[in-house]
Write a protein that holds these residues in place. Structure first.
Motif, PDB file in Angstrom:
ATOM      1  N   HIS A 154      -9.207  -3.899  -5.782  1.00  0.00           N
ATOM      2  CA  HIS A 154      -9.601  -2.431  -5.693  1.00  0.00           C
ATOM      3  C   HIS A 154      -8.508  -1.534  -5.011  1.00  0.00           C
ATOM      4  O   HIS A 154      -8.265  -1.628  -3.847  1.00  0.00           O
ATOM      5  CB  HIS A 154     -11.296  -2.313  -5.059  1.00  0.00           C
ATOM      6  CG  HIS A 154     -11.665  -0.734  -5.096  1.00  0.00           C
ATOM      7  ND1 HIS A 154     -11.530  -0.153  -6.219  1.00  0.00           N
ATOM      8  CD2 HIS A 154     -12.016   0.061  -4.138  1.00  0.00           C
ATOM      9  CE1 HIS A 154     -12.010   1.147  -5.981  1.00  0.00           C
ATOM     10  NE2 HIS A 154     -12.280   1.077  -4.660  1.00  0.00           N
ATOM     11  N   ASN A 155      -7.987  -0.740  -5.915  1.00  0.00           N
ATOM     12  CA  ASN A 155      -7.222   0.556  -5.615  1.00  0.00           C
ATOM     13  C   ASN A 155      -5.827  -0.142  -4.811  1.00  0.00           C
ATOM     14  O   ASN A 155      -5.249   0.599  -4.210  1.00  0.00           O
ATOM     15  CB  ASN A 155      -7.815   1.252  -4.717  1.00  0.00           C
ATOM     16  CG  ASN A 155      -8.623   2.593  -5.669  1.00  0.00           C
ATOM     17  OD1 ASN A 155      -8.534   2.611  -6.506  1.00  0.00           O
ATOM     18  ND2 ASN A 155      -9.410   3.378  -4.812  1.00  0.00           N
ATOM     19  N   ASP A 156      -5.628  -1.233  -4.816  1.00  0.00           N
ATOM     20  CA  ASP A 156      -4.619  -1.960  -4.463  1.00  0.00           C
ATOM     21  C   ASP A 156      -3.244  -1.951  -5.150  1.00  0.00           C
ATOM     22  O   ASP A 156      -3.065  -2.919  -6.035  1.00  0.00           O
ATOM     23  CB  ASP A 156      -4.730  -3.298  -3.760  1.00  0.00           C
ATOM     24  CG  ASP A 156      -3.904  -4.255  -2.984  1.00  0.00           C
ATOM     25  OD1 ASP A 156      -2.559  -3.732  -3.151  1.00  0.00           O
ATOM     26  OD2 ASP A 156      -4.062  -5.268  -2.366  1.00  0.00           O
ATOM     27  N   VAL A 157      -2.568  -0.912  -4.969  1.00  0.00           N
ATOM     28  CA  VAL A 157      -1.327  -0.842  -5.929  1.00  0.00           C
ATOM     29  C   VAL A 157      -0.262  -1.798  -5.626  1.00  0.00           C
ATOM     30  O   VAL A 157       0.672  -1.947  -6.604  1.00  0.00           O
ATOM     31  CB  VAL A 157      -0.685   0.755  -5.734  1.00  0.00           C
ATOM     32  CG1 VAL A 157      -1.450   1.432  -6.655  1.00  0.00           C
ATOM     33  CG2 VAL A 157      -0.633   1.251  -4.389  1.00  0.00           C
ATOM     34  N   GLU A 158      -0.204  -2.172  -4.309  1.00  0.00           N
ATOM     35  CA  GLU A 158       0.813  -3.496  -4.130  1.00  0.00           C
ATOM     36  C   GLU A 158       0.546  -4.462  -4.736  1.00  0.00           C
ATOM     37  O   GLU A 158       1.348  -5.217  -5.454  1.00  0.00           O
ATOM     38  CB  GLU A 158       1.018  -3.538  -2.623  1.00  0.00           C
ATOM     39  CG  GLU A 158       1.857  -2.471  -1.817  1.00  0.00           C
ATOM     40  CD  GLU A 158       3.078  -2.305  -2.612  1.00  0.00           C
ATOM     41  OE1 GLU A 158       3.689  -2.956  -2.686  1.00  0.00           O
ATOM     42  OE2 GLU A 158       3.206  -0.985  -2.695  1.00  0.00           O
ATOM     43  N   GLN A 159      -0.798  -4.839  -4.999  1.00  0.00           N
ATOM     44  CA  GLN A 159      -1.024  -6.043  -5.740  1.00  0.00           C
ATOM     45  C   GLN A 159      -0.902  -5.673  -7.313  1.00  0.00           C
ATOM     46  O   GLN A 159      -0.324  -6.814  -7.957  1.00  0.00           O
ATOM     47  CB  GLN A 159      -2.573  -6.654  -5.532  1.00  0.00           C
ATOM     48  CG  GLN A 159      -2.918  -7.964  -5.988  1.00  0.00           C
ATOM     49  CD  GLN A 159      -4.066  -8.491  -5.939  1.00  0.00           C
ATOM     50  OE1 GLN A 159      -5.155  -8.055  -5.726  1.00  0.00           O
ATOM     51  NE2 GLN A 159      -4.237  -9.982  -5.532  1.00  0.00           N
ATOM     52  N   LEU A 160      -1.118  -4.608  -7.887  1.00  0.00           N
ATOM     53  CA  LEU A 160      -0.871  -4.179  -9.209  1.00  0.00           C
ATOM     54  C   LEU A 160       0.547  -4.470  -9.321  1.00  0.00           C
ATOM     55  O   LEU A 160       1.207  -5.027 -10.055  1.00  0.00           O
ATOM     56  CB  LEU A 160      -1.241  -2.922  -9.325  1.00  0.00           C
ATOM     57  CG  LEU A 160      -0.716  -2.292 -10.879  1.00  0.00           C
ATOM     58  CD1 LEU A 160      -1.250  -3.172 -11.929  1.00  0.00           C
ATOM     59  CD2 LEU A 160      -1.516  -0.912 -11.073  1.00  0.00           C
ATOM     60  N   ARG A 161       1.447  -4.057  -8.414  1.00  0.00           N
ATOM     61  CA  ARG A 161       3.079  -4.105  -8.629  1.00  0.00           C
ATOM     62  C   ARG A 161       3.381  -5.431  -8.501  1.00  0.00           C
ATOM     63  O   ARG A 161       4.210  -5.851  -9.449  1.00  0.00           O
ATOM     64  CB  ARG A 161       3.847  -3.432  -7.291  1.00  0.00           C
ATOM     65  CG  ARG A 161       5.183  -3.645  -7.429  1.00  0.00           C
ATOM     66  CD  ARG A 161       6.098  -2.897  -6.125  1.00  0.00           C
ATOM     67  NE  ARG A 161       5.614  -1.465  -6.286  1.00  0.00           N
ATOM     68  CZ  ARG A 161       6.941  -0.889  -6.979  1.00  0.00           C
ATOM     69  NH1 ARG A 161       7.577  -1.710  -7.610  1.00  0.00           N
ATOM     70  NH2 ARG A 161       6.749   0.480  -6.954  1.00  0.00           N
ATOM     71  N   HIS A 162       2.598  -6.508  -7.749  1.00  0.00           N
ATOM     72  CA  HIS A 162       3.027  -7.798  -7.762  1.00  0.00           C
ATOM     73  C   HIS A 162       2.705  -8.408  -9.211  1.00  0.00           C
ATOM     74  O   HIS A 162       3.502  -9.251  -9.661  1.00  0.00           O
ATOM     75  CB  HIS A 162       2.046  -8.325  -6.648  1.00  0.00           C
ATOM     76  CG  HIS A 162       2.232  -9.965  -6.646  1.00  0.00           C
ATOM     77  ND1 HIS A 162       3.467 -10.643  -6.084  1.00  0.00           N
ATOM     78  CD2 HIS A 162       1.273 -10.941  -7.027  1.00  0.00           C
ATOM     79  CE1 HIS A 162       3.122 -11.931  -6.233  1.00  0.00           C
ATOM     80  NE2 HIS A 162       1.876 -11.884  -6.789  1.00  0.00           N
ATOM     81  N   TYR A 163       1.546  -8.125  -9.696  1.00  0.00           N
ATOM     82  CA  TYR A 163       1.222  -8.898 -11.041  1.00  0.00           C
ATOM     83  C   TYR A 163       2.320  -8.396 -12.147  1.00  0.00           C
ATOM     84  O   TYR A 163       2.629  -9.019 -12.793  1.00  0.00           O
ATOM     85  CB  TYR A 163       0.080  -8.412 -11.247  1.00  0.00           C
ATOM     86  CG  TYR A 163      -1.059  -9.169 -10.527  1.00  0.00           C
ATOM     87  CD1 TYR A 163      -0.838 -10.426 -10.158  1.00  0.00           C
ATOM     88  CD2 TYR A 163      -2.456  -8.518 -10.572  1.00  0.00           C
ATOM     89  CE1 TYR A 163      -2.016 -11.314  -9.619  1.00  0.00           C
ATOM     90  CE2 TYR A 163      -3.500  -9.332  -9.794  1.00  0.00           C
ATOM     91  CZ  TYR A 163      -3.093 -10.567  -9.256  1.00  0.00           C
ATOM     92  OH  TYR A 163      -4.107 -11.353  -8.659  1.00  0.00           O
ATOM     93  N   LEU A 164       2.420  -6.952 -11.878  1.00  0.00           N
ATOM     94  CA  LEU A 164       3.773  -6.474 -12.938  1.00  0.00           C
ATOM     95  C   LEU A 164       4.853  -7.250 -12.639  1.00  0.00           C
ATOM     96  O   LEU A 164       5.331  -7.600 -13.748  1.00  0.00           O
ATOM     97  CB  LEU A 164       3.701  -4.972 -12.967  1.00  0.00           C
ATOM     98  CG  LEU A 164       2.558  -4.221 -13.324  1.00  0.00           C
ATOM     99  CD1 LEU A 164       2.725  -2.707 -12.730  1.00  0.00           C
ATOM    100  CD2 LEU A 164       2.707  -4.033 -14.822  1.00  0.00           C
ATOM    101  N   LYS A 165       5.311  -7.589 -11.528  1.00  0.00           N
ATOM    102  CA  LYS A 165       6.814  -7.987 -11.107  1.00  0.00           C
ATOM    103  C   LYS A 165       6.609  -9.509 -11.910  1.00  0.00           C
ATOM    104  O   LYS A 165       7.396  -9.953 -12.479  1.00  0.00           O
ATOM    105  CB  LYS A 165       6.939  -8.085 -10.067  1.00  0.00           C
ATOM    106  CG  LYS A 165       7.805  -7.135  -9.385  1.00  0.00           C
ATOM    107  CD  LYS A 165       8.145  -7.273  -8.015  1.00  0.00           C
ATOM    108  CE  LYS A 165       9.058  -6.160  -7.467  1.00  0.00           C
ATOM    109  NZ  LYS A 165       8.900  -6.104  -5.983  1.00  0.00           N
ATOM    110  N   LYS A 166       5.455 -10.277 -11.712  1.00  0.00           N
ATOM    111  CA  LYS A 166       5.540 -11.489 -12.095  1.00  0.00           C
ATOM    112  C   LYS A 166       5.025 -11.874 -13.405  1.00  0.00           C
ATOM    113  O   LYS A 166       5.506 -12.722 -13.892  1.00  0.00           O
ATOM    114  CB  LYS A 166       4.150 -12.096 -11.213  1.00  0.00           C
ATOM    115  CG  LYS A 166       3.989 -13.628 -11.097  1.00  0.00           C
ATOM    116  CD  LYS A 166       2.916 -14.257 -10.176  1.00  0.00           C
ATOM    117  CE  LYS A 166       2.758 -15.523 -10.166  1.00  0.00           C
ATOM    118  NZ  LYS A 166       1.633 -15.865  -9.354  1.00  0.00           N
ATOM    119  N   TYR A 167       4.159 -10.996 -13.961  1.00  0.00           N
ATOM    120  CA  TYR A 167       3.743 -11.353 -15.444  1.00  0.00           C
ATOM    121  C   TYR A 167       4.230 -10.473 -16.714  1.00  0.00           C
ATOM    122  O   TYR A 167       4.314 -10.961 -17.598  1.00  0.00           O
ATOM    123  CB  TYR A 167       2.252 -11.206 -15.628  1.00  0.00           C
ATOM    124  CG  TYR A 167       1.570 -12.240 -14.563  1.00  0.00           C
ATOM    125  CD1 TYR A 167       1.854 -13.854 -14.801  1.00  0.00           C
ATOM    126  CD2 TYR A 167       0.834 -11.927 -13.844  1.00  0.00           C
ATOM    127  CE1 TYR A 167       1.296 -14.623 -13.857  1.00  0.00           C
ATOM    128  CE2 TYR A 167       0.230 -12.926 -12.712  1.00  0.00           C
ATOM    129  CZ  TYR A 167       0.362 -14.241 -12.893  1.00  0.00           C
ATOM    130  OH  TYR A 167      -0.385 -15.035 -12.067  1.00  0.00           O
TER     131      TYR A 167
END
Ligand SMILES: Cc1ncc(COP(=O)(O)O)c(C=O)c1O
Length: 389
Positions: A154-167
């Motif tokens: 929830h609201n974790d933009v760092e994890q969103l960035r991580h997924y974008l980079k990875k996938y």
């Protein structure tokens, strides 16, 4: 009942044992004070999404009645066949004008807007990244699209960035989904950061502003307005059923997006047009939101009063970067939240005790209305403090 349905009784038993049993309770018309079907004293209504009290506003009701007189009760066909009325285009242009977008499209519910839009934009070749606290219909739409789906915390933009980079590079298109105001938590998504990531990784962003529409921003246009964000290159979804007091959903965005949805969103193409009464009521409500800002101001005064009172009383609520009319008070378990709900009701306050699976953990969900008086909020504070949360 035939053997084919024999599984139903044990399944219902399991729901009961898990405290997941649900039963709707009819109430009187939406207002600050309501009575419930099982009788008793009027209760102060802290359950409704009718944030501005527009569901019973005389001008909104009159518009719906007038539309029925002129156009009848149903649209009687899909918009592309025989269900189109001039009111639909009027409403869509009012939404687009208000939201500052090139165009808008109205659906017969917010759920239909989300499910149809997501499935039109992405398919198994694509990627969806979504906040884990998103509304159920965003989750359902994502699953139905059959795109690869990951939830970020929830609201974790760092994890969103991580997924974008990875996938991101493995898929054709990418769609990021987030509530603007989270319906059960009342906090606001970090939309500037999410949109920045969308731009960086060529990902579409859909903001579900069901609870920001009519409530947030200088003109009530919603969360993007409140956060000073531009309205281009983003998909803004909202409902007509909360602050606007009607029924239906919309997508507002760039013209090419709306034209595409008009061809490809199956919940729009193959579904009966929004009823004349709902369409006219929403149109009148948007006019009220713009011409009578005092409702929004009153709501924000009550939000501030409750926030200050809770802080003074030492009651923990989920923190919010932008004030919203939804307050979430976490509870340790299902039994406790149900007991709290009953104790509040005994003190004249109707508050939703929300449990899994609707939410990940039990909580009281308090929603405020523009027509609550300062005394209503004081009564709620006294009742909440007596729970020793
Ligand atoms: C955040 C959010 N999105 C979508 C919806 C669905 O809207 P509707 O009730 O119009 O189907 C809701 C409504 O409950 C909601 O809270």
């Amino acid at each position: 009942m035939s053997q084919a349905f024999a599984w139903l009784e044990p399944a219902l038993g399991a729901l009961q044992r898990a405290h997941w049993w649900r039963q709707p309770r009819a109430s009187s018309a939406p207002a600050a004070l309501v009575t419930l079907e099982d009788g008793g004293q009027p209760l102060i209504n802290f359950c409704s999404n009718d944030y501005l009290g527009l569901a019973t506003h005389p001008a909104v009701k009159a518009a719906a009645i007038q539309a029925i007189q002129e156009w009848g009760t149903g649209a009687t066909g899909s918009r592309l066949l025989s269900g189109e009325r001039p009111l639909h285009a009027e409403l869509e242009s009012a939404i687009a004008h208000w939201k500052g977008t090139e165009a808008a499209l109205v659906f017969s519910s917010g759920t239909a807007a989300n499910i149809g839009t997501i499935a039109a934009l992405v398919d198994p070749r694509d990627l969806i990244l979504a906040d884990s606290y998103n509304h159920a219909c965003l989750k359902k739409g994502a699953r139905l699209s059959r795109a690869t789906y990951y939830e970020y915390r929830h609201n974790d933009v760092e994890q969103l960035r991580h997924y974008l980079k990875k996938y991101r590079h493995q898929y054709r298109r990418c769609l990021i989904l987030s509530d603007g105001v989270f319906s059960m938590d009342g906090d606001v998504a970090p939309l500037p950061d999410i949109r920045q990531l969308g731009a960086e990784f060529t990902a579409m962003v859909l903001v579900d502003d069901a609870h920001g529409t009519g409530v947030l921003g200088a003109t009530g246009a919603g969360t993007l307005e409140a956060l000073g964000q531009s309205n281009t290159g983003v998909i803004q979804m909202g409902t007509l059923s909360k602050a606007l007091g009607s029924l239906g959903g919309y997508i507002a965005g760039d013209q090419s997006l709306i034209t595409y949805l008009r061809h490809r969103a199956s919940t729009w193409v193959y579904s009966t047009g929004l009823s004349p009464a709902d369409t006219a009521a929403a149109l009148a409500a948007i006019q009220m939101v713009q011409s009578e800002p005092q409702h929004r101001q009153a709501l924000h005064d009550r939000i501030q009063q409750l926030a200050i009172g809770l802080a003074k009383g030492g009651v923990q609520v989920l923190p919010r970067s932008v004030p919203t009319p939804i307050f979430c008070l976490p509870a340790p378990d299902v039994a406790t939240v149900q007991a709290w709900g009953q104790q509040l009701q005994a003190q004249g306050c109707w508050v939703a005790a929300v449990r899994p699976p609707t939410v990940p953990y039990s909580r009281l969900r308090i929603t405020l209305r523009a027509d609550h008086t300062p005394q209503h909020i004081d009564q709620l504070l006294t009742a909440l403090l007596s729970l020793h949360i």
